[in-house]
Write a protein that holds these residues in place. Structure first.
Motif, PDB file in Angstrom:
ATOM      1  N   ASP A 147       7.014  -6.558   2.794  1.00 16.53           N
ATOM      2  CA  ASP A 147       7.714  -5.273   2.666  1.00 16.53           C
ATOM      3  C   ASP A 147       7.031  -4.171   3.480  1.00 16.53           C
ATOM      4  N   GLY A 148       7.746  -3.629   4.443  1.00 22.11           N
ATOM      5  CA  GLY A 148       7.200  -2.536   5.252  1.00 22.11           C
ATOM      6  C   GLY A 148       7.698  -1.173   4.820  1.00 22.11           C
ATOM      7  N   MET A 149       8.513  -1.105   3.772  1.00 18.51           N
ATOM      8  CA  MET A 149       9.201   0.147   3.444  1.00 18.51           C
ATOM      9  C   MET A 149       8.817   0.763   2.093  1.00 18.51           C
ATOM     10  N   SER A 150       8.123  -0.013   1.238  1.00 13.28           N
ATOM     11  CA  SER A 150       7.862   0.455  -0.136  1.00 13.28           C
ATOM     12  C   SER A 150       9.130   0.966  -0.806  1.00 13.28           C
ATOM     13  N   SER A 151      10.268   0.318  -0.482  1.00 21.20           N
ATOM     14  CA  SER A 151      11.552   0.757  -1.041  1.00 21.20           C
ATOM     15  C   SER A 151      11.750   2.276  -0.902  1.00 21.20           C
ATOM     16  N   TRP A 152      11.636   2.742   0.357  1.00 18.77           N
ATOM     17  CA  TRP A 152      11.781   4.182   0.671  1.00 18.77           C
ATOM     18  C   TRP A 152      10.710   5.010  -0.031  1.00 18.77           C
ATOM     19  N   VAL A 201       9.729 -10.285   7.801  1.00 19.70           N
ATOM     20  CA  VAL A 201       9.325  -8.934   7.395  1.00 19.70           C
ATOM     21  C   VAL A 201      10.544  -8.058   7.105  1.00 19.70           C
ATOM     22  N   TRP A 202      10.344  -7.033   6.285  1.00 17.75           N
ATOM     23  CA  TRP A 202      11.429  -6.115   5.935  1.00 17.75           C
ATOM     24  C   TRP A 202      11.132  -4.719   6.487  1.00 17.75           C
ATOM     25  N   ILE A 203      11.947  -4.344   7.490  1.00 14.73           N
ATOM     26  CA  ILE A 203      11.818  -3.023   8.125  1.00 14.73           C
ATOM     27  C   ILE A 203      13.225  -2.488   8.306  1.00 14.73           C
ATOM     28  N   ARG A 204      13.437  -1.222   7.986  1.00 17.56           N
ATOM     29  CA  ARG A 204      14.766  -0.640   8.122  1.00 17.56           C
ATOM     30  C   ARG A 204      14.691   0.604   9.010  1.00 17.56           C
ATOM     31  N   PRO A 205      15.135   0.472  10.266  1.00 15.35           N
ATOM     32  CA  PRO A 205      15.092   1.643  11.148  1.00 15.35           C
ATOM     33  C   PRO A 205      16.216   2.612  10.845  1.00 15.35           C
ATOM     34  N   PHE A 206      16.066   3.876  11.268  1.00 12.45           N
ATOM     35  CA  PHE A 206      17.249   4.747  11.261  1.00 12.45           C
ATOM     36  C   PHE A 206      17.261   5.579  12.537  1.00 12.45           C
ATOM     37  N   GLY A 207      18.400   5.595  13.175  1.00 15.00           N
ATOM     38  CA  GLY A 207      18.533   6.312  14.442  1.00 15.00           C
ATOM     39  C   GLY A 207      17.531   5.785  15.458  1.00 15.00           C
ATOM     40  N   ARG A 208      16.762   6.720  16.050  1.00 10.95           N
ATOM     41  CA  ARG A 208      15.786   6.325  17.072  1.00 10.95           C
ATOM     42  C   ARG A 208      14.429   6.009  16.455  1.00 10.95           C
ATOM     43  N   LEU A 209      14.350   6.042  15.135  1.00  8.86           N
ATOM     44  CA  LEU A 209      13.049   5.915  14.483  1.00  8.86           C
ATOM     45  C   LEU A 209      12.870   4.574  13.789  1.00  8.86           C
ATOM     46  N   VAL A 210      11.757   3.936  14.101  1.00  9.58           N
ATOM     47  CA  VAL A 210      11.396   2.695  13.425  1.00  9.58           C
ATOM     48  C   VAL A 210      10.011   2.934  12.839  1.00  9.58           C
ATOM     49  N   ALA A 235      16.356 -11.690  -4.527  1.00 12.18           N
ATOM     50  CA  ALA A 235      16.402 -12.289  -5.860  1.00 12.18           C
ATOM     51  C   ALA A 235      15.184 -11.939  -6.703  1.00 12.18           C
ATOM     52  N   GLY A 236      14.124 -11.496  -6.048  1.00 14.29           N
ATOM     53  CA  GLY A 236      12.925 -11.133  -6.792  1.00 14.29           C
ATOM     54  C   GLY A 236      11.930 -10.463  -5.862  1.00 14.29           C
ATOM     55  N   ALA A 237      10.890  -9.886  -6.448  1.00 14.10           N
ATOM     56  CA  ALA A 237       9.872  -9.236  -5.634  1.00 14.10           C
ATOM     57  C   ALA A 237       8.559  -9.256  -6.400  1.00 14.10           C
ATOM     58  N   ALA A 238       7.459  -9.485  -5.690  1.00 14.60           N
ATOM     59  CA  ALA A 238       6.143  -9.461  -6.314  1.00 14.60           C
ATOM     60  C   ALA A 238       5.115  -9.073  -5.265  1.00 14.60           C
ATOM     61  N   GLY A 239       4.160  -8.231  -5.668  1.00 11.78           N
ATOM     62  CA  GLY A 239       3.149  -7.778  -4.713  1.00 11.78           C
ATOM     63  C   GLY A 239       3.818  -7.075  -3.542  1.00 11.78           C
ATOM     64  N   VAL A 240       3.482  -7.490  -2.307  1.00 11.13           N
ATOM     65  CA  VAL A 240       4.113  -6.854  -1.147  1.00 11.13           C
ATOM     66  C   VAL A 240       5.270  -7.684  -0.609  1.00 11.13           C
ATOM     67  N   ARG A 241       5.774  -8.632  -1.409  1.00 11.96           N
ATOM     68  CA  ARG A 241       6.819  -9.511  -0.890  1.00 11.96           C
ATOM     69  C   ARG A 241       8.143  -9.389  -1.630  1.00 11.96           C
ATOM     70  N   MET A 252       5.928   2.023   6.200  1.00 15.05           N
ATOM     71  CA  MET A 252       5.168   2.701   5.137  1.00 15.05           C
ATOM     72  C   MET A 252       5.013   1.689   4.003  1.00 15.05           C
ATOM     73  N   PRO A 253       4.083   0.758   4.203  1.00 17.15           N
ATOM     74  CA  PRO A 253       3.934  -0.355   3.261  1.00 17.15           C
ATOM     75  C   PRO A 253       3.315   0.088   1.937  1.00 17.15           C
ATOM     76  N   PRO A 254       3.457  -0.751   0.905  1.00 18.55           N
ATOM     77  CA  PRO A 254       2.738  -0.501  -0.347  1.00 18.55           C
ATOM     78  C   PRO A 254       1.226  -0.423  -0.076  1.00 18.55           C
ATOM     79  N   TYR A 255       0.525   0.407  -0.861  1.00 14.61           N
ATOM     80  CA  TYR A 255      -0.915   0.612  -0.624  1.00 14.61           C
ATOM     81  C   TYR A 255      -1.737  -0.668  -0.813  1.00 14.61           C
ATOM     82  N   ILE A 256      -1.177  -1.644  -1.512  1.00 14.59           N
ATOM     83  CA  ILE A 256      -1.937  -2.866  -1.808  1.00 14.59           C
ATOM     84  C   ILE A 256      -1.887  -3.882  -0.677  1.00 14.59           C
ATOM     85  N   ILE A 257      -1.213  -3.555   0.410  1.00 16.13           N
ATOM     86  CA  ILE A 257      -1.040  -4.557   1.476  1.00 16.13           C
ATOM     87  C   ILE A 257      -2.396  -4.969   2.065  1.00 16.13           C
TER      88      ILE A 257
END
Ligand SMILES: *Cc1c(COP(=O)(O)O)cnc(C)c1O
Length: 425
Positions: A46-51, A387-396, A29-35, A399-404
């Motif tokens: 956020d662990g992904m920085s939106s890809w 926390v928000w993490i999105r794995p793909f295949g065998r890889l987890v 519903a919303g996002a601010a900073g690293v959340r 790559m968080p935002p630099y401000i974390i």
């Protein structure tokens, strides 16, 4: 809320999913900073920085202000026969920070399109040079360059989509994945397969395309910069252009502003995207040297591409604010801190039964599993633990935002390791 989810399930396609049995989607519903804030009020780090995109986090005041200002002036105008300050300012900013030999910029809509544009530049260059047989591309296995057709043709032939589009995709040349790790001594033999191919096919290869040092969505693999310098030399020796795809690596992610700096080399053509607008709007750029631009334009030639939303002023304004923000702060220190935090935080994963490898570079931390991770339960566990993490295949990976901050980064790693423990058990 259930209405929204129900409608979404019934009608909206998400990336790489079935229309009938889509993976679960979480309402944000919303996002601010690293959340990221879920519709039920819970917050996720956020662990992904939106890809790879949202390097300064979400709802960033300076980026918001830049967009509001531009919006009050104009949202968009065509770029055919028109120019504007946001585009010219962005071009100046980019030329200031990319390798010096790049002098000409083509703005386009997305990363995949910038790869198409780069490939068209290479083909038109050799056509203009009177060598139309040079029209194939040489790349390495394990790459990812986007989802449009020419881009797909240079993605890894196994993990990419070649099997779905056999007979339609142009047949490109694939050397072995650069086997030399970033963090191990360089073995020149790892270039042998690439050398063999470029020597054998030099008369028909227009360009080599590579992700410098970090292969992203094709395997999250970090290879030795000496491989890249070797490729540059071989391209020069055999009259082949070098396209570097820095769509994922650009703007500091690997610890250098651009990953080609690790090897001290520069490409003939460079693709930028993703973090270019700090994750606000879609925009990409393809940059070329004078040699390439002048070659294409010799004898009255014109470069044949022109997207509707080329150099969109809002996107350019976001990109300008994004680059200003990045350069006005001590970003290398932030990246180094994240690198250390990821290394320490993911180290415990090494001893887990299901884990094949743990690696990190800059603000990227990767755990490679022996088996593919079951995405839905993995994500449910992470979301339950904030926390928000999105794995793909065998890889987890993270790559968080630099401000974390350190605490949030520690929490991301802790939950990721716990989720891996569950997944591998
Ligand atoms: C994401 C990505 C692309 C494609 O960019 P889109 O904006 O998704 O089209 C191309 N190359 C690399 C290296 C990428 O990471």
């Amino acid at each position: 809320m259930n209405d929204l989810l129900e409608f979404d399930r019934a009608h909206l396609w998400h990336p790489y999913t079935s229309a009938l049995k889509p993976l679960r989607a979480y309402p944000i519903a919303g996002a601010a900073g690293v959340r990221l804030r879920l519709a039920d009020g819970r917050e996720l780090i956020d662990g992904m920085s939106s890809w790879w995109c949202a390097i300064h986090g979400y709802n960033q005041p300076a980026l918001n202000a830049a967009l509001e200002k531009q919006l009050g002036n104009m949202a968009h105008v065509m770029f055919g026969g028109i120019t504007h300050e946001p585009a010219v300012t962005l071009a100046k900013r980019l030329l200031d920070i990319v390798p010096r030999s790049l002098r000409h910029i083509f703005f386009c809509d997305s990363g995949s399109v910038s790869v198409e544009v780069a490939i068209k530049m290479a083909l038109q260059y050799w056509q203009a040079a009177g060598r139309p047989r040079k029209k194939r591309l040489l790349t390495v296995r394990g790459g990812y360059h986007g989802d449009t057709f020419a881009a797909m043709s240079v993605c890894d032939p196994v993990t990419g989509m070649h099997h779905l589009f056999r007979g339609v995709l142009p047949k490109q040349l694939f050397a072995e994945r650069p086997s030399c790790r970033f963090d191990a001594p360089f073995d020149p033999a790892c270039l042998d397969d690439f050398r063999r191919l470029i020597v054998k096919h030099e008369g028909e290869v227009a360009a080599v395309i590579l992700e410098p040092v970090v292969q992203g969505a094709g395997g999250m693999w970090f290879y030795h910069p000496a491989y890249l310098s070797g490729v540059r030399e071989l391209c020069d020796c055999h009259q082949v252009l070098l396209i570097l795809d820095e769509i994922a690596t650009g703007f500091g992610r690997t610890g250098k502003l651009f990953a080609c700096e690790w090897a001290g080399i520069s490409p003939d053509i460079l693709c930028l995207g993703k973090a270019l607008t700090g994750g606000y709007l879609t925009l990409a750029a393809t940059l070329a040297t004078s040699k390439v631009a002048e070659g294409i334009s010799s004898a009255g030639g014109v470069f044949m591409h022109g997207p509707t939303f080329m150099a969109n002023p809002l996107a350019c304004a976001a990109a300008n604010a994004n680059i200003d923000l990045l350069l006005c702060e001590d970003w290398p220190v932030k990246i180094r801190r994240i690198e250390e935090g990821l290394k320490a935080g993911l180290e415990p994963a090494r001893s887990l039964a299901g884990v094949a490898d743990v690696r990190g570079l800059g603000a990227i931390g990767v755990v490679e599993m022996k088996e593919a991770v079951d995405v839905e339960p993995f994500q449910a566990f992470c979301v339950d633990h904030g926390v928000w993490i999105r794995p793909f295949g065998r890889l987890v990976y993270l790559m968080p935002p630099y401000i974390i901050g350190g605490d949030d980064l520690g929490r991301l790693c802790e939950v990721m390791v716990a989720a891996l423990q569950q997944a591998g058990a």
